[in-house]
Design a protein around this motif. Structure first.
Motif, PDB file in Angstrom:
ATOM      1  N   THR A  22       0.848  -1.193   0.000  1.00 41.84           N
ATOM      2  CA  THR A  22       0.000   0.000   0.000  1.00 41.84           C
ATOM      3  C   THR A  22       0.882   1.240   0.000  1.00 41.84           C
ATOM      4  OG1 THR A  22      -1.711  -1.160   1.259  1.00 41.84           O
ATOM      5  CG2 THR A  22      -1.838   1.247   1.178  1.00 41.84           C
ATOM      6  N   ILE A  23       0.656   2.123  -0.945  1.00 44.19           N
ATOM      7  CA  ILE A  23       1.369   3.392  -1.009  1.00 44.19           C
ATOM      8  C   ILE A  23       0.494   4.468  -0.381  1.00 44.19           C
ATOM      9  CG2 ILE A  23       0.509   3.951  -3.329  1.00 44.19           C
ATOM     10  CD1 ILE A  23       3.263   5.229  -3.904  1.00 44.19           C
ATOM     11  N   SER A  24       1.124   5.340   0.382  1.00 44.82           N
ATOM     12  CA  SER A  24       0.377   6.421   1.017  1.00 44.82           C
ATOM     13  C   SER A  24       1.320   7.577   1.314  1.00 44.82           C
ATOM     14  CB  SER A  24      -0.288   5.935   2.310  1.00 44.82           C
ATOM     15  OG  SER A  24       0.694   5.557   3.265  1.00 44.82           O
ATOM     16  N   GLN A  25       0.751   8.694   1.741  1.00 43.00           N
ATOM     17  CA  GLN A  25       1.573   9.835   2.115  1.00 43.00           C
ATOM     18  C   GLN A  25       0.969  10.491   3.339  1.00 43.00           C
ATOM     19  OE1 GLN A  25       1.416  12.212  -1.431  1.00 43.00           O
ATOM     20  NE2 GLN A  25      -0.536  13.157  -0.888  1.00 43.00           N
ATOM     21  N   ASP A  26       1.781  11.249   4.045  1.00 41.15           N
ATOM     22  CA  ASP A  26       1.231  11.923   5.227  1.00 41.15           C
ATOM     23  C   ASP A  26       0.517  13.203   4.811  1.00 41.15           C
ATOM     24  OD1 ASP A  26       3.163  13.792   4.730  1.00 41.15           O
ATOM     25  OD2 ASP A  26       4.102  13.676   6.701  1.00 41.15           O
ATOM     26  N   ASN A  27      -0.158  13.810   5.754  1.00 41.87           N
ATOM     27  CA  ASN A  27      -0.978  14.970   5.430  1.00 41.87           C
ATOM     28  C   ASN A  27      -0.167  16.140   4.921  1.00 41.87           C
ATOM     29  OD1 ASN A  27      -3.340  13.653   6.098  1.00 41.87           O
ATOM     30  ND2 ASN A  27      -3.260  14.306   8.240  1.00 41.87           N
ATOM     31  N   ALA A  28       1.014  16.246   5.362  1.00 45.62           N
ATOM     32  CA  ALA A  28       1.862  17.355   4.921  1.00 45.62           C
ATOM     33  C   ALA A  28       2.419  17.102   3.529  1.00 45.62           C
ATOM     34  CB  ALA A  28       3.003  17.573   5.905  1.00 45.62           C
ATOM     35  N   GLU A  29       2.225  15.877   3.041  1.00 53.25           N
ATOM     36  CA  GLU A  29       2.638  15.498   1.687  1.00 53.25           C
ATOM     37  C   GLU A  29       4.127  15.636   1.465  1.00 53.25           C
ATOM     38  OE1 GLU A  29       0.282  17.413  -1.257  1.00 53.25           O
ATOM     39  OE2 GLU A  29      -1.599  16.737  -0.415  1.00 53.25           O
ATOM     40  N   ASN A  30       4.888  15.476   2.525  1.00 54.09           N
ATOM     41  CA  ASN A  30       6.309  15.436   2.267  1.00 54.09           C
ATOM     42  C   ASN A  30       6.974  14.160   2.763  1.00 54.09           C
ATOM     43  OD1 ASN A  30       6.162  15.941   4.950  1.00 54.09           O
ATOM     44  ND2 ASN A  30       7.462  17.756   4.949  1.00 54.09           N
ATOM     45  N   VAL A  31       6.150  13.150   3.137  1.00 53.30           N
ATOM     46  CA  VAL A  31       6.668  11.811   3.419  1.00 53.30           C
ATOM     47  C   VAL A  31       5.795  10.794   2.695  1.00 53.30           C
ATOM     48  CG1 VAL A  31       7.214  10.073   5.150  1.00 53.30           C
ATOM     49  CG2 VAL A  31       7.528  12.491   5.682  1.00 53.30           C
ATOM     50  N   LEU A  32       6.438   9.953   1.944  1.00 55.07           N
ATOM     51  CA  LEU A  32       5.769   8.896   1.199  1.00 55.07           C
ATOM     52  C   LEU A  32       6.056   7.572   1.884  1.00 55.07           C
ATOM     53  CD1 LEU A  32       4.243   8.313  -1.563  1.00 55.07           C
ATOM     54  CD2 LEU A  32       6.514   7.701  -2.426  1.00 55.07           C
ATOM     55  N   TYR A  33       5.053   6.709   1.953  1.00 58.24           N
ATOM     56  CA  TYR A  33       5.220   5.418   2.590  1.00 58.24           C
ATOM     57  C   TYR A  33       4.922   4.283   1.614  1.00 58.24           C
ATOM     58  CZ  TYR A  33       4.887   8.193   6.864  1.00 58.24           C
ATOM     59  OH  TYR A  33       5.086   9.125   7.844  1.00 58.24           O
ATOM     60  N   LEU A  34       5.506   3.137   1.925  1.00 65.24           N
ATOM     61  CA  LEU A  34       5.141   1.908   1.239  1.00 65.24           C
ATOM     62  C   LEU A  34       5.011   0.833   2.309  1.00 65.24           C
ATOM     63  CD1 LEU A  34       4.606   0.589  -1.540  1.00 65.24           C
ATOM     64  CD2 LEU A  34       6.975  -0.230  -1.461  1.00 65.24           C
ATOM     65  N   GLU A  35       3.779   0.456   2.586  1.00 62.96           N
ATOM     66  CA  GLU A  35       3.506  -0.608   3.537  1.00 62.96           C
ATOM     67  C   GLU A  35       3.533  -1.924   2.780  1.00 62.96           C
ATOM     68  OE1 GLU A  35       2.616   0.359   6.859  1.00 62.96           O
ATOM     69  OE2 GLU A  35       3.054  -1.737   7.338  1.00 62.96           O
ATOM     70  N   MET A  36       4.399  -2.822   3.200  1.00 63.81           N
ATOM     71  CA  MET A  36       4.585  -4.093   2.496  1.00 63.81           C
ATOM     72  C   MET A  36       4.219  -5.236   3.433  1.00 63.81           C
ATOM     73  SD  MET A  36       8.172  -3.310   0.502  1.00 63.81           S
ATOM     74  CE  MET A  36       9.138  -3.332   2.012  1.00 63.81           C
ATOM     75  N   THR A  37       3.296  -6.063   3.024  1.00 59.53           N
ATOM     76  CA  THR A  37       2.888  -7.212   3.812  1.00 59.53           C
ATOM     77  C   THR A  37       3.038  -8.492   2.998  1.00 59.53           C
ATOM     78  OG1 THR A  37       0.564  -7.050   3.139  1.00 59.53           O
ATOM     79  CG2 THR A  37       1.232  -5.787   5.074  1.00 59.53           C
ATOM     80  N   SER A  38       2.933  -9.624   3.679  1.00 57.51           N
ATOM     81  CA  SER A  38       3.053 -10.933   3.020  1.00 57.51           C
ATOM     82  C   SER A  38       4.273 -10.981   2.107  1.00 57.51           C
ATOM     83  CB  SER A  38       1.782 -11.243   2.219  1.00 57.51           C
ATOM     84  OG  SER A  38       0.656 -11.264   3.056  1.00 57.51           O
ATOM     85  N   LEU A  39       5.372 -10.513   2.622  1.00 54.32           N
ATOM     86  CA  LEU A  39       6.597 -10.458   1.815  1.00 54.32           C
ATOM     87  C   LEU A  39       7.091 -11.854   1.459  1.00 54.32           C
ATOM     88  CD1 LEU A  39       8.315  -7.540   3.699  1.00 54.32           C
ATOM     89  CD2 LEU A  39       7.797  -7.541   1.265  1.00 54.32           C
ATOM     90  N   ASN A  40       7.647 -11.974   0.285  1.00 51.42           N
ATOM     91  CA  ASN A  40       8.235 -13.230  -0.153  1.00 51.42           C
ATOM     92  C   ASN A  40       9.619 -12.960  -0.738  1.00 51.42           C
ATOM     93  OD1 ASN A  40       7.931 -12.788  -3.144  1.00 51.42           O
ATOM     94  ND2 ASN A  40       5.756 -12.716  -2.576  1.00 51.42           N
ATOM     95  N   PRO A  41      10.429 -13.983  -0.922  1.00 56.05           N
ATOM     96  CA  PRO A  41      11.807 -13.758  -1.406  1.00 56.05           C
ATOM     97  C   PRO A  41      11.881 -12.997  -2.723  1.00 56.05           C
ATOM     98  CG  PRO A  41      11.608 -15.952  -0.481  1.00 56.05           C
ATOM     99  CD  PRO A  41      10.225 -15.375  -0.504  1.00 56.05           C
ATOM    100  N   GLU A  42      10.847 -13.095  -3.547  1.00 54.88           N
ATOM    101  CA  GLU A  42      10.847 -12.378  -4.829  1.00 54.88           C
ATOM    102  C   GLU A  42      10.730 -10.861  -4.630  1.00 54.88           C
ATOM    103  OE1 GLU A  42      10.625 -16.308  -5.332  1.00 54.88           O
ATOM    104  OE2 GLU A  42       8.943 -15.247  -4.369  1.00 54.88           O
ATOM    105  N   ASP A  43      10.408 -10.434  -3.432  1.00 51.14           N
ATOM    106  CA  ASP A  43      10.354  -8.999  -3.129  1.00 51.14           C
ATOM    107  C   ASP A  43      11.723  -8.436  -2.751  1.00 51.14           C
ATOM    108  OD1 ASP A  43       7.266  -9.732  -1.512  1.00 51.14           O
ATOM    109  OD2 ASP A  43       7.499  -8.725  -3.450  1.00 51.14           O
TER     110      ASP A  43
END
Length: 121
Positions: free
Chosen positions: A66-87
């Motif tokens: 899931t990609i998201s950003q904070d309200n100030a729009e100067n930090v971007l996030y990438l929430e990664m779940t169910s990770l596998n070796p191909e990641d």
């Protein structure tokens, strides 16, 4: 300037959250993106988020990242779940001053140095 953080080593099935801090607010319009380069493979687009709030994901990560950003729009996030070796890859944050997200990495005018994610089986 974009600076990524949050990478590390995790076992398969685990989760990580990557962050990308911009040195200041990014003027609209923009597209923010996460790219990755797996070992010995080409760089691929993981997820994008534009200034209209529209998101898009690569087929291999849909439903897990899931990609998201904070309200100030100067930090971007990438929430990664169910990770596998191909990641396993170096993950890069990038920004372009346009709403239509470029399909080529080099068309992003701002690019970070990357953060390594390693997933073990």
């Amino acid at each position: 300037q974009l600076v990524e953080s949050g990478g590390g080593s995790v076992q398969a099935g685990g989760s990580l959250r990557l962050s990308c801090a911009a040195s200041g607010p990014i003027d609209r319009p923009y597209c923010m993106a996460w790219w990755r380069r797996p070992p010995a493979k080409a760089r691929e687009k993981v997820a994008t988020l534009n200034s209209d709030g529209m998101t898009d994901y690569g087929d291999s990560v849909k439903g897990r990242f899931t990609i998201s950003q904070d309200n100030a729009e100067n930090v971007l996030y990438l929430e990664m779940t169910s990770l596998n070796p191909e990641d396993t890859a170096m993950y890069y944050c990038a920004a372009a001053q346009r709403k239509d997200c470029p399909s080529a990495y080099l068309l992003y005018g701002y690019r970070g140095q990357g953060t390594q994610v390693t997933v073990s089986s």
